[in-house]
Design an enzyme around this catalytic site. Structure first.
Site, PDB file in Angstrom:
ATOM      1  N   ASP A   1       0.856  -1.179   0.000  1.00 33.49           N
ATOM      2  CA  ASP A   1       0.000   0.000   0.000  1.00 33.49           C
ATOM      3  C   ASP A   1       0.903   1.243   0.000  1.00 33.49           C
ATOM      4  OD1 ASP A   1      -2.395   1.580   0.449  1.00 33.49           O
ATOM      5  OD2 ASP A   1      -1.749   1.738   2.530  1.00 33.49           O
TER       6      ASP A   1
ATOM      7  N   ALA B   1      -0.106   5.254   1.276  1.00 32.89           N
ATOM      8  CA  ALA B   1      -0.267   6.087   2.475  1.00 32.89           C
ATOM      9  C   ALA B   1      -0.459   5.232   3.721  1.00 32.89           C
ATOM     10  CB  ALA B   1      -1.455   7.029   2.306  1.00 32.89           C
TER      11      ALA B   1
ATOM     12  N   LYS C   1     -11.720   6.256  -3.178  1.00 32.08           N
ATOM     13  CA  LYS C   1     -12.200   7.472  -2.521  1.00 32.08           C
ATOM     14  C   LYS C   1     -13.684   7.746  -2.766  1.00 32.08           C
ATOM     15  CE  LYS C   1      -8.142   7.686  -0.941  1.00 32.08           C
ATOM     16  NZ  LYS C   1      -7.914   6.854   0.247  1.00 32.08           N
TER      17      LYS C   1
ATOM     18  N   ASP D   1      -2.173  -0.975   5.856  1.00 30.17           N
ATOM     19  CA  ASP D   1      -2.529  -0.470   7.184  1.00 30.17           C
ATOM     20  C   ASP D   1      -4.037  -0.399   7.394  1.00 30.17           C
ATOM     21  OD1 ASP D   1      -3.114   2.957   6.985  1.00 30.17           O
ATOM     22  OD2 ASP D   1      -2.448   1.818   5.249  1.00 30.17           O
TER      23      ASP D   1
END
Length: 275
Positions: free
Chosen positions: A15, A17, A56, A189
């Site tokens: 990943d 960010a 998003k 994360d």
């Protein structure tokens, strides 16, 4: 021709960010808050973090489906948010995200060393993100100036379905020429990113402290008292339980040790789907 199980890992699919860049995953979170605010709707940082890992548009749709946020929207507009309303928020989110992304582009401490070690073990480095391609273009360019270049990048709008669907992870498998999904490890994360890896048939590693779940800067993380950090780790590990990661570590700096352990398990005939 007979099937032979992979003996070692061939690729790590990372990943962005909260995993390799932007400790605490602040870039997307703050912009969600600002985008909703421009429509007169208050969303807290904690609420904005909830669906992190999704594409998003899907993230905004999920936020709008939260009853409390939907009611705030109704109070302003006299109706519940439709898909067209979600698109309007998304279209405001995008330029804000592109404008602010450089503020949160630093590589996470230990990431470059860990990735270099993985390459030394023969792994290719794939990557994917909940960002669309127009944002990823800038993220990738900023990361390159800081010393990080992945072998392949898949944005959320470059596949039919983003996370938690497995398409982005599998697109990396194809592009990198990996011959078995069990020879890949997905590192993320967020729970949608771990589900993505699980559904793709890969080994999965959840990061508990560098990303969205803890939501702190690196300095804040390092300053946490040991007892508080342990409480937070326990909370975050419980949050990840449903997505069933094979491993949980604090940051990507610990990943090489995990890769060595996975290689030992593969050598013993273990497979990710059976664990």
């Amino acid at each position: 021709m007979n099937y032979n199980q992979p003996a070692t890992l061939q690729a790590a699919i990372l990943d962005w960010a909260g995993t390799v860049v932007d400790f605490g995953s602040f870039a997307p979170t703050q912009i969600f808050v600002e985008a909703f605010a421009e429509f007169g709707v208050q969303v807290s940082l904690e609420e904005a973090r909830g669906p992190m890992g999704m594409g998003k548009w899907d993230h905004i749709r999920t936020l709008c489906d939260i009853p409390a946020i939907a009611e705030r929207y109704r109070a302003v507009f006299g109706r519940l948010p439709s898909d067209d309303d979600v698109t309007a928020i998304y279209e405001r989110f995008m330029p804000l995200q592109i404008e602010k992304i450089a503020e949160h582009s630093a590589v996470i401490p230990g990431a470059l060393q860990a990735i270099a070690e993985l390459r030394g073990m023969g792994l290719k480095i794939g990557s994917c993100s909940g960002y669309p391609a127009v944002v990823m273009e800038k993220v990738v360019a900023l990361a390159e100036t800081n010393g990080y270049v992945a072998d392949h990048v898949v944005a959320t709008d470059e596949v039919p379905n983003g996370r938690p669907w497995p398409a982005q992870a599998l697109a990396n498998v194809i592009a990198l020429g990996i011959d078995d999904v069990a020879a890949c490890v997905k590192v993320d994360d967020t729970w949608p990113g771990i589900l993505e890896g699980r559904r793709a048939g890969m080994w999965t590693v959840a990061l508990t402290c560098s990303g969205n779940a803890l939501g702190l800067t690196y300095e804040q993380y390092k300053a946490l008292p040991a007892a508080e950090l342990e409480r937070e780790r326990t909370r975050i590990e419980q949050m990840f339980e449903g997505s069933r990661p094979h491993y949980l570590i604090e940051t990507i700096a610990e990943l090489p040790a995990v890769v060595r352990d996975i290689n030992a398990r593969l050598a013993r005939g273990e497979m990710p789907q059976g664990n």
